[in-house]
Design an enzyme around this catalytic site. Structure first.
Site, PDB file in Angstrom:
ATOM      1  N   HIS A 122      58.223 -69.927 -31.952  1.00  0.00           N
ATOM      2  CA  HIS A 122      56.832 -70.232 -31.298  1.00  0.00           C
ATOM      3  C   HIS A 122      55.681 -70.246 -31.839  1.00  0.00           C
ATOM      4  CE1 HIS A 122      58.501 -67.669 -27.325  1.00  0.00           C
ATOM      5  NE2 HIS A 122      59.525 -68.314 -27.887  1.00  0.00           N
ATOM      6  N   ARG A 147      58.840 -74.189 -30.777  1.00  0.00           N
ATOM      7  CA  ARG A 147      58.261 -74.565 -29.394  1.00  0.00           C
ATOM      8  C   ARG A 147      56.555 -74.283 -29.409  1.00  0.00           C
ATOM      9  NH1 ARG A 147      58.251 -69.776 -24.565  1.00  0.00           N
ATOM     10  NH2 ARG A 147      55.989 -69.442 -25.434  1.00  0.00           N
ATOM     11  N   TYR A 159      49.333 -68.076 -19.643  1.00  0.00           N
ATOM     12  CA  TYR A 159      50.702 -67.303 -19.934  1.00  0.00           C
ATOM     13  C   TYR A 159      51.724 -67.940 -20.840  1.00  0.00           C
ATOM     14  CZ  TYR A 159      55.044 -64.874 -18.911  1.00  0.00           C
ATOM     15  OH  TYR A 159      56.457 -64.085 -19.336  1.00  0.00           O
ATOM     16  N   ASP A 210      57.388 -74.863 -23.017  1.00  0.00           N
ATOM     17  CA  ASP A 210      57.896 -74.390 -22.241  1.00  0.00           C
ATOM     18  C   ASP A 210      56.708 -74.230 -21.092  1.00  0.00           C
ATOM     19  OD1 ASP A 210      58.853 -72.113 -20.252  1.00  0.00           O
ATOM     20  OD2 ASP A 210      59.110 -70.614 -21.946  1.00  0.00           O
ATOM     21  N   HIS A 212      57.214 -72.593 -17.953  1.00  0.00           N
ATOM     22  CA  HIS A 212      57.103 -71.212 -17.252  1.00  0.00           C
ATOM     23  C   HIS A 212      57.098 -71.435 -15.762  1.00  0.00           C
ATOM     24  CE1 HIS A 212      56.905 -68.937 -20.816  1.00  0.00           C
ATOM     25  NE2 HIS A 212      55.833 -69.607 -21.437  1.00  0.00           N
ATOM     26  N   GLU A 236      61.126 -76.800 -20.957  1.00  0.00           N
ATOM     27  CA  GLU A 236      61.600 -75.789 -20.273  1.00  0.00           C
ATOM     28  C   GLU A 236      61.037 -75.145 -19.108  1.00  0.00           C
ATOM     29  OE1 GLU A 236      61.940 -72.632 -23.359  1.00  0.00           O
ATOM     30  OE2 GLU A 236      61.842 -70.918 -22.028  1.00  0.00           O
ATOM     31  N   GLU A 262      66.496 -68.554 -18.300  1.00  0.00           N
ATOM     32  CA  GLU A 262      66.307 -67.263 -18.688  1.00  0.00           C
ATOM     33  C   GLU A 262      66.080 -66.406 -17.552  1.00  0.00           C
ATOM     34  OE1 GLU A 262      62.580 -68.395 -20.939  1.00  0.00           O
ATOM     35  OE2 GLU A 262      61.491 -67.095 -19.601  1.00  0.00           O
ATOM     36  N   ARG A 283      69.768 -71.714 -20.553  1.00  0.00           N
ATOM     37  CA  ARG A 283      69.261 -70.548 -21.519  1.00  0.00           C
ATOM     38  C   ARG A 283      69.527 -69.350 -21.151  1.00  0.00           C
ATOM     39  NH1 ARG A 283      65.451 -70.574 -24.432  1.00  0.00           N
ATOM     40  NH2 ARG A 283      63.862 -69.219 -23.511  1.00  0.00           N
ATOM     41  N   GLU A 339      66.649 -69.298 -29.302  1.00  0.00           N
ATOM     42  CA  GLU A 339      65.194 -68.720 -29.567  1.00  0.00           C
ATOM     43  C   GLU A 339      65.316 -67.748 -30.346  1.00  0.00           C
ATOM     44  OE1 GLU A 339      63.389 -67.649 -25.739  1.00  0.00           O
ATOM     45  OE2 GLU A 339      61.399 -67.766 -26.481  1.00  0.00           O
ATOM     46  N   TRP A 402      53.625 -67.604 -12.931  1.00  0.00           N
ATOM     47  CA  TRP A 402      53.279 -67.034 -14.188  1.00  0.00           C
ATOM     48  C   TRP A 402      52.132 -68.132 -14.615  1.00  0.00           C
ATOM     49  CZ3 TRP A 402      58.452 -67.428 -13.331  1.00  0.00           C
ATOM     50  CH2 TRP A 402      59.139 -66.172 -13.075  1.00  0.00           C
TER      51      TRP A 402
HETATM   52  O1  KDG Z   1      60.038 -61.325 -20.031  1.00  0.00           O
HETATM   53  C1  KDG Z   1      59.621 -62.863 -20.005  1.00  0.00           C
HETATM   54  C2  KDG Z   1      59.675 -63.327 -21.217  1.00  0.00           C
HETATM   55  O2  KDG Z   1      60.809 -63.458 -22.008  1.00  0.00           O
HETATM   56  C3  KDG Z   1      59.499 -64.952 -21.281  1.00  0.00           C
HETATM   57  O3  KDG Z   1      58.147 -65.221 -20.515  1.00  0.00           O
HETATM   58  C4  KDG Z   1      59.509 -65.663 -22.489  1.00  0.00           C
HETATM   59  O4  KDG Z   1      59.502 -67.813 -21.396  1.00  0.00           O
HETATM   60  C5  KDG Z   1      59.982 -66.980 -22.313  1.00  0.00           C
HETATM   61  C6  KDG Z   1      60.545 -67.666 -23.303  1.00  0.00           C
HETATM   62  O5  KDG Z   1      61.067 -68.858 -23.407  1.00  0.00           O
HETATM   63  O6  KDG Z   1      60.670 -66.877 -24.454  1.00  0.00           O
HETATM   64 MG    MG Z   2      60.740 -69.572 -21.137  1.00  0.00          MG
END
Ligand code: KDG
Ligand code: MG
Length: 402
Positions: A122, A147, A159, A210, A212, A236, A262, A283, A339, A402
Site C-alpha cells: 500500500h 496499491r 478512509y 481501492d 472502499h 477494488e 474482502e 478477494r 495483498e 466508509w
Molecule cells: O478491516 C477492514 C480493512 O481490512 C480494510 O479496510 C482494508 O480495504 C482494505 C484492504 O483492501 O486492505
Molecule cells: Mg479493500
C-alpha cells in the site's frame, strides 16, 4: 486421535487479534485466525459458547466433515461471525494435519504451482506530491504491484489512506470516528493522480486502487472508464456488493479489471459475480470466508470462469491468516495477487512465523503445518482494546459507508 482442548486467545499487540488453538490428545496443536475487525468479541463468544464444546472428542483429521458439521449443523448458515469462527477451526485443523503428515500445508493442497506468491503493498499519502516517494519506496524494495491511495483536496480525511509507513489501521477509536465524503471531488481527483503516477513510473509497474465501496454502479463505471488509459491491474470494491447485479452495469462500460470480496464470507456472496464473469479477481480470504476448505471451493469455482484470486491481507488479518493464505496461494492454479501489509514488530513477536518476503514475493514456511504459532505468554501482555472502523457522512449529513 481426538481433540482434547480448544483455547480462544485474545491479544492486542498493536491491534486486536483473536486466535483459536486446538490441541490433540497426542499433544499436537494447530492455530487458526478468528479476527473480525471491530467485532472481535462476537467471534470469541461464538467460539467459546457454541463451537469449542462441539470440538472436544472429535477426530481432528476429519476436516471436511467438521466444516460441514459446523456450517450445516447450526441451522443458521453464513454471516461474518459464524464463518470467521468456522474458518478458525478449519485453519487449525489443516495446521494439525500438516504437522501430523510432516508436510507444509501447501503440499497437502496439491503442491506448488509457482515459485513464490506475488504481493502488492500500500502506497498512501495525504497529497499527490508525497505519494511519489512512497511508491518509489515499494519499487526499491522489489514490489511488482502497488496499491495507490491519496487524500482528496477538500476532504479532511479519507478512509483507506493510512499514515506514512507500512502499517494500515483504520480501526482507530473505541467508538467510530466520522468523516465527510464527497464523490464529485473524488471522481475528479483520482484520474489525475494515476496520470501522474504513470508518467513517473512508466507502463510496467502494476497499479491498484481501492474505492472502499463508496460509489454507485454508474459512478464506478465512469471512474473505471476514466482510469483505462492508466491500465490498472484492478479497481477494488467499486460499489457496496450486496447486489451482485450492480457489477453488470459497471462491466458494460469499462475494461478496467474489477476486484471484490474482502467482506464476503461464503461462495454464495460471489457465485453470480464469478459465474457471469462480472469480476476479474476475487478477494475472499481464509479468515473471513470459512477457512482453507471453503476458500479453496471459491477459488476452484473462480478458476472455471477466468477469475483469479486476490486475497485480502490487511494488518487486521493476523499472521496466522497470512500463513494459511500463502499455502493456498502457492497451490492453486488461478492465483492472481496477494495483498501484503507487514504487521508491526510486536505482532510479529506474538505470532512467530516462517513466511518471508523476498524480491516482490512472499514464501510460506517449509516447516510442517502452517509454519506459524502464537506465543501465549507474550500475547497475555497485550490486553484487548475496543476499536471500531470509522463511518462516512455526505456533506449534508447523510450516512454513507466508509
Ligand atoms: O478491516 C477492514 C480493512 O481490512 C480494510 O479496510 C482494508 O480495504 C482494505 C484492504 O483492501 O486492505
Ligand atoms: Mg479493500
Amino acid at each position: 486421535m481426538r481433540i482434547v482442548e480448544a483455547r480462544v486467545i485474545v491479544t492486542c499487540p498493536g491491534r486486536n487479534f483473536v486466535t483459536l488453538k486446538i490441541v490433540t490428545e497426542d499433544g499436537v496443536s494447530g492455530v487458526g485466525d478468528a479476527t473480525l475487525n471491530g467485532r472481535e468479541l462476537a467471534v470469541v463468544a461464538y467460539l467459546e459458547e457454541h463451537v469449542v464444546p462441539l470440538l472436544i472428542g472429535r477426530d481432528p483429521a476429519r476436516i471436511e466433515d467438521t466444516w460441514q458439521y459446523l456450517y450445516k449443523g447450526s441451522y443458521w448458515r453464513r454471516g461474518p461471525v459464524t464463518m470467521t469462527a468456522i474458518a478458525a477451526v478449519d485453519t487449525a485443523l489443516w495446521d494439525i494435519k500438516g504437522k501430523v503428515a510432516g508436510l507444509p500445508v501447501y503440499q497437502l493442497l496439491g503442491g506448488r504451482s509457482r515459485e513464490g506468491v506475488t504481493v502488492y503493498g500500500h502506497a498512501n499519502a495525504a497529497t499527490a506530491e508525497e505519494l511519489m516517494p512512497e511508491i518509489a519506496r515499494f519499487v526499491a524494495r522489489g514490489y511488482r504491484a502497488v496499491r495507490v491511495q491519496t487524500g482528496i483536496p477538500g476532504l479532511s480525511s479519507v478512509y483507506g489512506v493510512g499514515h506514512k509507513g507500512d502499517s494500515y489501521e483504520p480501526a482507530n477509536a473505541a467508538l467510530p470516528e466520522e468523516a465527510v465524503w464527497d464523490t464529485a471531488l473524488y471522481l475528479d481527483h483520482v484520474p489525475r493522480v494515476f496520470a501522474d503516477v504513470r508518467a513517473e513510473f512508466g507502463p510496467h509497474l502494476r497499479l491498484l486502487h481501492d474505492v472502499h465501496h463508496r460509489l454507485t454502479p454508474i459512478e464506478a463505471a465512469r471512474l473505471g472508464r476514466s482510469l483505462e488509459p492508466f491500465a490498472l491491474t484492478w479497481l477494488e470494491d467499486p460499489v457496496p456488493a450486496e447486489l451482485q447485479d450492480g457489477f453488470r452495469l459497471i462491466r458494460q462500460h469499462t475494461t478496467t479489471p474489477l476486484a471484490v470480496g474482502e467482506v464476503f464470507n461464503t461462495v454464495w456472496d460471489c457465485h453470480e459475480l464469478i459465474t457471469s464473469q462480472l469480476i476479474d479477481y476475487i478477494r475472499t480470504t481464509v479468515v473471513h470466508a470459512g477457512g482453507i476448505t471453503h476458500l479453496r471451493r471459491i477459488f476452484d469455482l473462480a478458476a472455471l470462469h477466468h477469475v483469479r484470486s486476490g486475497s485480502h491481507g490487511a494488518t487486521d488479518l493476523s499472521p496466522v491468516c497470512m500463513a494459511a493464505a500463502l499455502h493456498l496461494d502457492l497451490a492453486i492454479p488461478n492465483f492472481g495477487l496477494q495483498e501484503y501489509m507487514p504487521h508491526p514488530p510486536e505482532a510479529d513477536e506474538v505470532f512467530p512465523h516462517g513466511y518471508h518476503f523476498e524480491d516482490g514475493y512472499l514464501h510460506p514456511s517449509e516447516t510442517p503445518g502452517l509454519g506459524v504459532d502464537i506465543d501465549e505468554e507474550l500475547a497475555a501482555r497485550y490486553p484487548y482494546r475496543p476499536a471500531s472502523l470509522p463511518v462516512n457522512r455526505l456533506t449534508d449529513g447523510t450516512l454513507h459507508s466508509w
